[in-house]
Design a protein around this motif. Structure first.
Motif, PDB file in Angstrom:
ATOM      1  N   ILE A  62       1.411 -20.207  -5.141  1.00 31.68           N
ATOM      2  CA  ILE A  62       1.192 -20.578  -6.536  1.00 31.68           C
ATOM      3  C   ILE A  62       1.424 -19.376  -7.448  1.00 31.68           C
ATOM      4  O   ILE A  62       2.054 -19.477  -8.486  1.00 31.68           O
ATOM      5  CB  ILE A  62      -0.236 -21.147  -6.737  1.00 31.68           C
ATOM      6  N   ILE A  63       0.933 -18.217  -7.025  1.00 31.13           N
ATOM      7  CA  ILE A  63       1.080 -17.006  -7.828  1.00 31.13           C
ATOM      8  C   ILE A  63       2.145 -16.121  -7.188  1.00 31.13           C
ATOM      9  O   ILE A  63       2.084 -15.816  -5.999  1.00 31.13           O
ATOM     10  CB  ILE A  63      -0.261 -16.237  -7.916  1.00 31.13           C
ATOM     11  N   GLU A  64       3.104 -15.727  -7.992  1.00 29.92           N
ATOM     12  CA  GLU A  64       4.136 -14.820  -7.509  1.00 29.92           C
ATOM     13  C   GLU A  64       3.840 -13.421  -8.022  1.00 29.92           C
ATOM     14  O   GLU A  64       3.471 -13.241  -9.180  1.00 29.92           O
ATOM     15  CB  GLU A  64       5.504 -15.273  -7.990  1.00 29.92           C
ATOM     16  N   ASP A  65       3.996 -12.443  -7.147  1.00 26.49           N
ATOM     17  CA  ASP A  65       3.739 -11.054  -7.519  1.00 26.49           C
ATOM     18  C   ASP A  65       5.007 -10.254  -7.249  1.00 26.49           C
ATOM     19  O   ASP A  65       5.430 -10.117  -6.107  1.00 26.49           O
ATOM     20  CB  ASP A  65       2.561 -10.505  -6.718  1.00 26.49           C
ATOM     21  N   ASP A  66       5.617  -9.743  -8.302  1.00 28.14           N
ATOM     22  CA  ASP A  66       6.833  -8.960  -8.159  1.00 28.14           C
ATOM     23  C   ASP A  66       6.545  -7.522  -7.752  1.00 28.14           C
ATOM     24  O   ASP A  66       7.441  -6.788  -7.351  1.00 28.14           O
ATOM     25  CB  ASP A  66       7.621  -8.954  -9.479  1.00 28.14           C
ATOM     26  N   ASP A  67       5.286  -7.105  -7.851  1.00 27.54           N
ATOM     27  CA  ASP A  67       4.901  -5.739  -7.530  1.00 27.54           C
ATOM     28  C   ASP A  67       4.611  -5.643  -6.033  1.00 27.54           C
ATOM     29  O   ASP A  67       3.528  -5.998  -5.578  1.00 27.54           O
ATOM     30  CB  ASP A  67       3.678  -5.338  -8.354  1.00 27.54           C
ATOM     31  N   LEU A  68       5.606  -5.192  -5.280  1.00 23.41           N
ATOM     32  CA  LEU A  68       5.422  -5.044  -3.841  1.00 23.41           C
ATOM     33  C   LEU A  68       4.702  -3.730  -3.570  1.00 23.41           C
ATOM     34  O   LEU A  68       5.155  -2.667  -3.968  1.00 23.41           O
ATOM     35  CB  LEU A  68       6.770  -5.069  -3.131  1.00 23.41           C
ATOM     36  N   ARG A  69       3.581  -3.814  -2.892  1.00 24.26           N
ATOM     37  CA  ARG A  69       2.777  -2.623  -2.629  1.00 24.26           C
ATOM     38  C   ARG A  69       2.665  -2.409  -1.132  1.00 24.26           C
ATOM     39  O   ARG A  69       2.620  -3.350  -0.358  1.00 24.26           O
ATOM     40  CB  ARG A  69       1.389  -2.761  -3.232  1.00 24.26           C
ATOM     41  N   ASP A  70       2.581  -1.176  -0.771  1.00 20.97           N
ATOM     42  CA  ASP A  70       2.413  -0.797   0.618  1.00 20.97           C
ATOM     43  C   ASP A  70       0.958  -0.364   0.797  1.00 20.97           C
ATOM     44  O   ASP A  70       0.492   0.580   0.162  1.00 20.97           O
ATOM     45  CB  ASP A  70       3.371   0.351   0.957  1.00 20.97           C
ATOM     46  N   ALA A  71       0.215  -1.048   1.664  1.00 20.88           N
ATOM     47  CA  ALA A  71      -1.199  -0.766   1.847  1.00 20.88           C
ATOM     48  C   ALA A  71      -1.432   0.667   2.310  1.00 20.88           C
ATOM     49  O   ALA A  71      -2.398   1.317   1.906  1.00 20.88           O
ATOM     50  CB  ALA A  71      -1.811  -1.752   2.835  1.00 20.88           C
ATOM     51  N   VAL A  72      -0.540   1.171   3.148  1.00 26.30           N
ATOM     52  CA  VAL A  72      -0.695   2.540   3.640  1.00 26.30           C
ATOM     53  C   VAL A  72      -0.533   3.530   2.489  1.00 26.30           C
ATOM     54  O   VAL A  72      -1.307   4.481   2.353  1.00 26.30           O
ATOM     55  CB  VAL A  72       0.310   2.820   4.786  1.00 26.30           C
ATOM     56  N   GLU A  73       0.479   3.325   1.660  1.00 25.94           N
ATOM     57  CA  GLU A  73       0.711   4.214   0.514  1.00 25.94           C
ATOM     58  C   GLU A  73      -0.455   4.142  -0.490  1.00 25.94           C
ATOM     59  O   GLU A  73      -0.849   5.152  -1.062  1.00 25.94           O
ATOM     60  CB  GLU A  73       2.026   3.880  -0.169  1.00 25.94           C
ATOM     61  N   LEU A  74      -1.001   2.975  -0.708  1.00 23.62           N
ATOM     62  CA  LEU A  74      -2.153   2.836  -1.603  1.00 23.62           C
ATOM     63  C   LEU A  74      -3.342   3.625  -1.077  1.00 23.62           C
ATOM     64  O   LEU A  74      -4.026   4.319  -1.826  1.00 23.62           O
ATOM     65  CB  LEU A  74      -2.535   1.373  -1.780  1.00 23.62           C
ATOM     66  N   LYS A  75      -3.582   3.527   0.227  1.00 19.45           N
ATOM     67  CA  LYS A  75      -4.705   4.245   0.816  1.00 19.45           C
ATOM     68  C   LYS A  75      -4.489   5.757   0.712  1.00 19.45           C
ATOM     69  O   LYS A  75      -5.410   6.509   0.396  1.00 19.45           O
ATOM     70  CB  LYS A  75      -4.888   3.835   2.266  1.00 19.45           C
ATOM     71  N   ARG A  76      -3.260   6.215   0.952  1.00 18.48           N
ATOM     72  CA  ARG A  76      -2.954   7.643   0.862  1.00 18.48           C
ATOM     73  C   ARG A  76      -3.132   8.164  -0.567  1.00 18.48           C
ATOM     74  O   ARG A  76      -3.559   9.294  -0.765  1.00 18.48           O
ATOM     75  CB  ARG A  76      -1.521   7.900   1.313  1.00 18.48           C
ATOM     76  N   SER A  77      -2.821   7.325  -1.535  1.00 16.50           N
ATOM     77  CA  SER A  77      -2.931   7.771  -2.925  1.00 16.50           C
ATOM     78  C   SER A  77      -4.391   7.918  -3.375  1.00 16.50           C
ATOM     79  O   SER A  77      -4.678   8.602  -4.344  1.00 16.50           O
ATOM     80  CB  SER A  77      -2.205   6.808  -3.849  1.00 16.50           C
ATOM     81  N   LEU A  78      -5.305   7.285  -2.659  1.00 20.72           N
ATOM     82  CA  LEU A  78      -6.727   7.397  -2.992  1.00 20.72           C
ATOM     83  C   LEU A  78      -7.312   8.734  -2.550  1.00 20.72           C
ATOM     84  O   LEU A  78      -8.274   9.216  -3.139  1.00 20.72           O
ATOM     85  CB  LEU A  78      -7.523   6.265  -2.354  1.00 20.72           C
ATOM     86  N   TYR A  79      -6.736   9.333  -1.533  1.00 26.05           N
ATOM     87  CA  TYR A  79      -7.321  10.561  -0.959  1.00 26.05           C
ATOM     88  C   TYR A  79      -6.470  11.750  -1.174  1.00 26.05           C
ATOM     89  O   TYR A  79      -5.422  11.970  -1.238  1.00 26.05           O
ATOM     90  CB  TYR A  79      -7.598  10.370   0.533  1.00 26.05           C
TER      91      TYR A  79
END
Length: 79
Positions: A62-79
């Motif tokens: 139902i919802i389309e998200d054009d922003d493809l995110r990489d979970a590993v990269e998101l986690k690395r950016s937090l630390y």
């Protein structure tokens, strides 16, 4: 005056059965995926409406998200 198609009895523990005449008219009703909504209108009359239970397949896509995110990269950016 209302056109009464069928009647049903109120059983112990306040259980009801959907009459066969109604089940035959609404062939898409099934015990597995039907929810019955009850309401009372302004004339103090009971309104009964069946609806389909929403499952995961109904909401996927139902919802389309054009922003493809990489979970590993998101986690690395937090630390």
């Amino acid at each position: 005056m209302d056109n009464i198609i069928a009647t049903t009895r109120l059983y112990k523990n306040y259980q009801l059965a959907i009459p066969k005449a109604i089940r035959n008219q609404f062939k898409d009703l099934s015990a597995d995926d039907t929810i019955v909504d009850w309401s009372i209108n302004e004339n103090n009359e009971i309104i009964i409406k069946p609806r389909k239970k929403v499952c995961l397949d109904d909401v996927l896509g139902i919802i389309e998200d054009d922003d493809l995110r990489d979970a590993v990269e998101l986690k690395r950016s937090l630390y």
